[in-house]
Design a protein around this motif. Structure first.
Motif, PDB file in Angstrom:
ATOM      1  N   GLU A  67       0.804  -1.227   0.000  1.00 47.07           N
ATOM      2  CA  GLU A  67       0.000   0.000   0.000  1.00 47.07           C
ATOM      3  C   GLU A  67       0.832   1.270   0.000  1.00 47.07           C
ATOM      4  O   GLU A  67       0.363   2.315  -0.423  1.00 47.07           O
ATOM      5  CB  GLU A  67      -0.936   0.022   1.209  1.00 47.07           C
ATOM      6  CG  GLU A  67      -2.140  -0.865   1.019  1.00 47.07           C
ATOM      7  CD  GLU A  67      -3.076  -0.778   2.204  1.00 47.07           C
ATOM      8  OE1 GLU A  67      -3.201   0.317   2.774  1.00 47.07           O
ATOM      9  OE2 GLU A  67      -3.657  -1.815   2.561  1.00 47.07           O
ATOM     10  N   THR A 121      -1.199   6.350  -3.616  1.00 50.97           N
ATOM     11  CA  THR A 121      -1.737   7.547  -2.960  1.00 50.97           C
ATOM     12  C   THR A 121      -2.881   7.092  -2.062  1.00 50.97           C
ATOM     13  O   THR A 121      -3.384   5.971  -2.202  1.00 50.97           O
ATOM     14  CB  THR A 121      -2.306   8.545  -3.987  1.00 50.97           C
ATOM     15  OG1 THR A 121      -3.341   7.886  -4.707  1.00 50.97           O
ATOM     16  CG2 THR A 121      -1.243   9.037  -4.949  1.00 50.97           C
ATOM     17  N   ILE A 122      -3.317   7.983  -1.161  1.00 49.23           N
ATOM     18  CA  ILE A 122      -4.363   7.586  -0.212  1.00 49.23           C
ATOM     19  C   ILE A 122      -5.629   7.124  -0.925  1.00 49.23           C
ATOM     20  O   ILE A 122      -6.206   6.084  -0.609  1.00 49.23           O
ATOM     21  CB  ILE A 122      -4.677   8.742   0.756  1.00 49.23           C
ATOM     22  CG1 ILE A 122      -3.488   8.902   1.712  1.00 49.23           C
ATOM     23  CG2 ILE A 122      -5.947   8.455   1.557  1.00 49.23           C
ATOM     24  CD1 ILE A 122      -3.665   9.964   2.750  1.00 49.23           C
ATOM     25  N   SER A 123      -6.050   7.883  -1.951  1.00 47.34           N
ATOM     26  CA  SER A 123      -7.282   7.498  -2.641  1.00 47.34           C
ATOM     27  C   SER A 123      -7.123   6.138  -3.308  1.00 47.34           C
ATOM     28  O   SER A 123      -8.044   5.319  -3.318  1.00 47.34           O
ATOM     29  CB  SER A 123      -7.675   8.570  -3.653  1.00 47.34           C
ATOM     30  OG  SER A 123      -6.650   8.716  -4.610  1.00 47.34           O
ATOM     31  N   SER A 124      -5.931   5.881  -3.861  1.00 50.68           N
ATOM     32  CA  SER A 124      -5.712   4.580  -4.481  1.00 50.68           C
ATOM     33  C   SER A 124      -5.670   3.463  -3.445  1.00 50.68           C
ATOM     34  O   SER A 124      -6.022   2.325  -3.735  1.00 50.68           O
ATOM     35  CB  SER A 124      -4.422   4.585  -5.301  1.00 50.68           C
ATOM     36  OG  SER A 124      -4.634   5.295  -6.500  1.00 50.68           O
ATOM     37  N   ARG A 125      -5.245   3.811  -2.232  1.00 52.11           N
ATOM     38  CA  ARG A 125      -5.270   2.794  -1.166  1.00 52.11           C
ATOM     39  C   ARG A 125      -6.722   2.389  -0.855  1.00 52.11           C
ATOM     40  O   ARG A 125      -7.019   1.223  -0.662  1.00 52.11           O
ATOM     41  CB  ARG A 125      -4.628   3.336   0.110  1.00 52.11           C
ATOM     42  CG  ARG A 125      -3.138   3.455   0.006  1.00 52.11           C
ATOM     43  CD  ARG A 125      -2.585   4.030   1.291  1.00 52.11           C
ATOM     44  NE  ARG A 125      -1.197   4.431   1.103  1.00 52.11           N
ATOM     45  CZ  ARG A 125      -0.485   5.036   2.027  1.00 52.11           C
ATOM     46  NH1 ARG A 125      -1.012   5.340   3.202  1.00 52.11           N
ATOM     47  NH2 ARG A 125       0.765   5.368   1.788  1.00 52.11           N
ATOM     48  N   ILE A 126      -7.587   3.384  -0.793  1.00 52.15           N
ATOM     49  CA  ILE A 126      -8.997   3.062  -0.526  1.00 52.15           C
ATOM     50  C   ILE A 126      -9.533   2.175  -1.633  1.00 52.15           C
ATOM     51  O   ILE A 126     -10.181   1.156  -1.394  1.00 52.15           O
ATOM     52  CB  ILE A 126      -9.872   4.338  -0.450  1.00 52.15           C
ATOM     53  CG1 ILE A 126      -9.361   5.291   0.616  1.00 52.15           C
ATOM     54  CG2 ILE A 126     -11.325   3.967  -0.171  1.00 52.15           C
ATOM     55  CD1 ILE A 126     -10.142   6.598   0.673  1.00 52.15           C
ATOM     56  N   PHE A 127      -9.222   2.575  -2.855  1.00 57.75           N
ATOM     57  CA  PHE A 127      -9.723   1.788  -3.983  1.00 57.75           C
ATOM     58  C   PHE A 127      -9.138   0.382  -3.960  1.00 57.75           C
ATOM     59  O   PHE A 127      -9.815  -0.598  -4.245  1.00 57.75           O
ATOM     60  CB  PHE A 127      -9.382   2.490  -5.303  1.00 57.75           C
ATOM     61  CG  PHE A 127     -10.119   1.924  -6.465  1.00 57.75           C
ATOM     62  CD1 PHE A 127     -11.456   2.225  -6.651  1.00 57.75           C
ATOM     63  CD2 PHE A 127      -9.509   1.055  -7.352  1.00 57.75           C
ATOM     64  CE1 PHE A 127     -12.166   1.666  -7.713  1.00 57.75           C
ATOM     65  CE2 PHE A 127     -10.216   0.506  -8.404  1.00 57.75           C
ATOM     66  CZ  PHE A 127     -11.543   0.815  -8.591  1.00 57.75           C
ATOM     67  N   GLN A 165      -8.287  -1.294  -1.313  1.00 54.18           N
ATOM     68  CA  GLN A 165      -8.939  -2.094  -0.272  1.00 54.18           C
ATOM     69  C   GLN A 165     -10.387  -2.436  -0.581  1.00 54.18           C
ATOM     70  O   GLN A 165     -10.865  -3.511  -0.226  1.00 54.18           O
ATOM     71  CB  GLN A 165      -8.888  -1.357   1.076  1.00 54.18           C
ATOM     72  CG  GLN A 165      -7.528  -1.360   1.742  1.00 54.18           C
ATOM     73  CD  GLN A 165      -7.101  -2.741   2.198  1.00 54.18           C
ATOM     74  OE1 GLN A 165      -7.893  -3.687   2.210  1.00 54.18           O
ATOM     75  NE2 GLN A 165      -5.835  -2.879   2.553  1.00 54.18           N
ATOM     76  N   THR A 166     -11.105  -1.510  -1.222  1.00 53.82           N
ATOM     77  CA  THR A 166     -12.539  -1.755  -1.420  1.00 53.82           C
ATOM     78  C   THR A 166     -12.838  -2.504  -2.712  1.00 53.82           C
ATOM     79  O   THR A 166     -13.862  -3.166  -2.822  1.00 53.82           O
ATOM     80  CB  THR A 166     -13.327  -0.432  -1.431  1.00 53.82           C
ATOM     81  OG1 THR A 166     -12.744   0.439  -2.397  1.00 53.82           O
ATOM     82  CG2 THR A 166     -13.319   0.236  -0.075  1.00 53.82           C
ATOM     83  N   LEU A 184      -4.634   3.151 -11.255  1.00 52.48           N
ATOM     84  CA  LEU A 184      -4.329   3.582  -9.891  1.00 52.48           C
ATOM     85  C   LEU A 184      -3.276   4.692  -9.947  1.00 52.48           C
ATOM     86  O   LEU A 184      -2.697   4.941 -11.007  1.00 52.48           O
ATOM     87  CB  LEU A 184      -3.791   2.416  -9.060  1.00 52.48           C
ATOM     88  CG  LEU A 184      -4.781   1.319  -8.670  1.00 52.48           C
ATOM     89  CD1 LEU A 184      -4.050   0.162  -8.012  1.00 52.48           C
ATOM     90  CD2 LEU A 184      -5.863   1.860  -7.739  1.00 52.48           C
TER      91      LEU A 184
END
Lengths: 403, 276
Positions: free
Chosen positions: A48, A52-58, A60-61, A78
């Motif tokens: 991770e 970037t943070i937004s790509s981390r969310i994507f 994980q989800t 990503l």
């Protein structure tokens, strides 16, 4: 360095191998160069960290679940976060594999600087087009709905007007036209009873008693109905109610009017809501009265009022319309004799009563229902002979028009 | 007249089963309802429910707009709030006539489950919350883990993945299927297929703030907190434990945000401990 190592070394895309728990076990020089890290910095850290943070969310989800269930994910967009400098847009392919006997994922990362510009243009154009289409669709839809609703509203308003007129006429009939003959019957009946011939015959006295009770009952019923009609046409100013105070007043009223004091109404803080104080007090009076009249002979009556703020759809009749606003949900529960579940809607009906021993005429809950509906709320009753009765009332916290 | 109303109700219930792609199976009588989070559908629970199907009645479903639900039932107003999603859960409980359910919710479904349990407590017995968060965005001393700009970027990342990369939306073909209940999943699309719905779900999820609702919860709950969970960091789990009455927190060895996929055994073990 053998041929394969050489190829891997010079591969024109980034390559990262990571384990099931996300730990990086291999990186090639291209990805190191792209992100500005050296190999040692990346090995053993979690996958991770490169996002970037937004790509981390994507990740994980969407990404990780897909990878886990499919074993492979392709062509996902990503954004990577280099040690310094701007984020790097990449296309990612990852495939499940086994490296040294461990479950591993092999991922390749291709920077898409140019393609990203193109896609951004595409997205902008698509969004603009979509917006126009949507607005247009929404407008057409709204126009249609408005037309239908106006017609419905119009017919309902005119129907309501007629009903209200009828209702008030019935009210008038009850107040004057019916009370007068009842009064006359009672008056002449009393005169008749005083006559000697009637007094001397015991058979007559029995009949007299029956007539007498019927007249009293008729008078009681007319008064109750008059009260019902009168109450529903009464409108006071809506204010933010101190509900706790209303309950205490209602409790006192019931204790005084019924002369029964051996019970308590328990409650903690109750959130304020918008309503008509007189009507709401009347509602609590009716509910407490019901609880008293249907108390169990084995235990002391306890009435528990609980309140919680929940979100509820303000639209009640309009299917497909949603506007969630804060509502107060009040639960008024007693430990009385309860009744069979099958009567849960029957008890709200006009003049319907279950407890034949009580003095009421079967108007209390009908009145409650009307009061709740005046407050744009809903009322339900749940009961069973073992656990007593629970009335649930849901009422909007704020005035409808001030949404 | 009564018959007519009855038939009307039945159709309505049937509609909800279809609308939310509800699957109802298992050999137990105690109902366990699995609610997926943002991003994917009920397939998320594939490694978990087999451990409970002998002792529980298992209910799987997709929220309207996710998985294989009836997308035509999507209503922007209704699903513009987590309360609309909570209504899906309540609709299903009513349609299947469930009582005393064990609600298992991943991620945003933790809050959806809590909201539903506050509205109609009679349906619920207890709740298992996997990676829950009462608020994702940092706020005046509260650590949620994200800034508003992160969420905006997420929306843009999602949009770019919906441009037309068919693989992402294509039906998932499952390997090694030996269970008849799962055969139907073959033809299913894995994640939410409609970009507009996915976008709104992301917004509703990441912009929601349910801190004010926690104190209203009455049922016992288990908070499963992953180690190094970016989406629901430790502070978020701690906040929940401190403010959710009657809750037990267990910090898992599993990392990431999907322990039910990455560490099903640990997840199942902790659930069984809680439910014992």
């Amino acid at each position: 360095m053998n041929l394969f190592e050489r190829i891997l070394q010079d591969l024109p895309c980034g390559c990262i191998v990571f384990e099931d728990n996300g730990k990086i076990t291999f990186v090639n020089p291209t990805i190191c160069e792209l992100l500005g890290y050296n190999v040692d910095e990346m090995i053993d850290s979690g996958i991770e960290v490169v996002f970037t943070i937004s790509s981390r969310i994507f990740y994980q989800t969407h990404f990780f679940p897909l990878l886990k269930l499919k074993g492979q994910v392709s062509e996902i967009f990503l954004t990577l976060k280099p040690k310094t400098g701007p984020p790097v847009p990449v296309l990612v392919n990852v495939k499940l594999s086994e490296v040294n006997g461990l479950v591993s994922y092999i991922g390749i990362f291709t920077a898409v600087w140019e393609r990203q510009k193109y896609e951004e243009e595409l997205l902008l154009a698509k969004k603009a087009q979509q917006k126009v289409l949507e607005e247009n669709d929404v407008l057409i839809q709204l126009k249609k709905q408005l037309e239908i609703h106006q017609q419905e509203l119009d017919s309902k308003v005119s129907m309501l007007r007629e009903r209200t007129d009828e209702y008030l006429q019935i009210g008038k009939v009850l107040t004057h036209d019916m009370q007068e003959p009842i009064r006359k019957i009672a008056f002449f009946f009393e005169a008749l009873v005083e006559q000697k011939e009637i007094q001397q015959n015991s058979e007559n006295l029995k009949k007299v008693d029956i007539i007498n009770r019927s007249v009293t009952r008729l008078r009681f019923l007319t008064n109750a109905l008059f009260d019902f009609v009168n109450h529903s046409s009464l409108r006071e100013e809506f204010t933010h109610l101190d509900v706790g105070q209303l309950i205490r007043k209602a409790e006192l009223d019931v204790k005084q009017s019924l002369g029964i004091t051996g019970f308590t109404v328990f409650f903690e803080s109750i959130p304020r809501f918008f309503g008509d104080a007189a009507q709401m007090k009347r509602l609590f009076i009716e509910l407490i009265k019901n609880a008293v009249q249907n108390r169990s002979s084995h235990q002391t009556l306890e009435i528990q009022v609980n309140a919680v703020v929940i979100e509820e759809n303000i639209y009640q009749a309009n299917a497909g319309k949603y506007h969630y606003t804060d509502h107060v949900k009040l639960e008024i529960c007693d430990n009385g004799i309860g009744f069979e579940r099958k009567y849960e809607s029957y008890v709200f009906g006009l003049l319907n009563k279950l407890n034949k021993k009580s003095d009421g005429v079967g108007l209390g809950l009908t009145l409650c229902k009307q009061i709740v509906s005046n407050h744009h709320g809903s009322i339900q009753i749940r009961s069973n002979p073992e656990n007593g009765t629970c009335v649930t009332i849901v009422i909007p916290v704020n005035r409808i028009s001030s949404l | 007249m009564i018959t007519a109303i009855f038939i009307g109700m039945m159709q309505l219930d049937g509609d909800i089963i279809k609308r939310n792609n509800v699957r109802d199976f298992g050999r137990g009588s105690r109902p366990m309802v699995f609610a997926h989070g943002f991003g994917c559908g009920q397939q998320m629970w594939r490694y978990i429910w087999p451990a409970f199907e002998n002792d529980f009645r298992i209910i799987l479903f997709d929220y309207v707009g996710s998985g294989n639900s009836d997308t035509s039932a999507y209503n922007q107003e209704r699903y513009g709030s987590l309360t609309g999603y909570a209504q899906d859960v309540l609709d299903i409980c009513r349609a299947l006539n469930l009582k005393d359910i064990v609600f298992v919710g991943h991620s945003v479904s933790g809050m959806i489950g809590l909201l539903a349990s506050i509205k109609q407590p009679e349906f619920f017995e207890s709740l298992v919350l996997i990676g829950p968060s009462a608020r994702y965005i940092n706020d005046d001393g509260y650590v949620g883990g994200f800034e508003k700009t992160d969420i905006d970027e997420l929306l843009s990342t999602m949009e770019k993945n919906y441009i037309g990369w068919a693989n992402f939306l294509a039906p998932v073909v499952m390997q090694n299927v030996d269970r008849p209940e799962l055969v139907d999943e073959l033809a299913e699309s894995f994640c939410s297929t409609d970009p507009l719905i996915a976008r709104q779900f992301a917004q509703v999820t990441f912009l929601s703030d349910n801190r004010k609702d926690l104190h209203k919860v009455r049922h016992p709950s288990l908070i499963l907190q992953c180690s190094q969970d970016l989406i629901a960091p430790n502070e978020v789990g701690q906040y929940l434990q401190d403010h959710l009455p009657n809750s037990t927190q267990r910090v898992m060895q599993a990392t990431g945000h999907c322990p039910h996929l990455s560490s099903p055994e640990e997840t199942i073990g902790l659930m069984k401990e809680f439910l014992a």
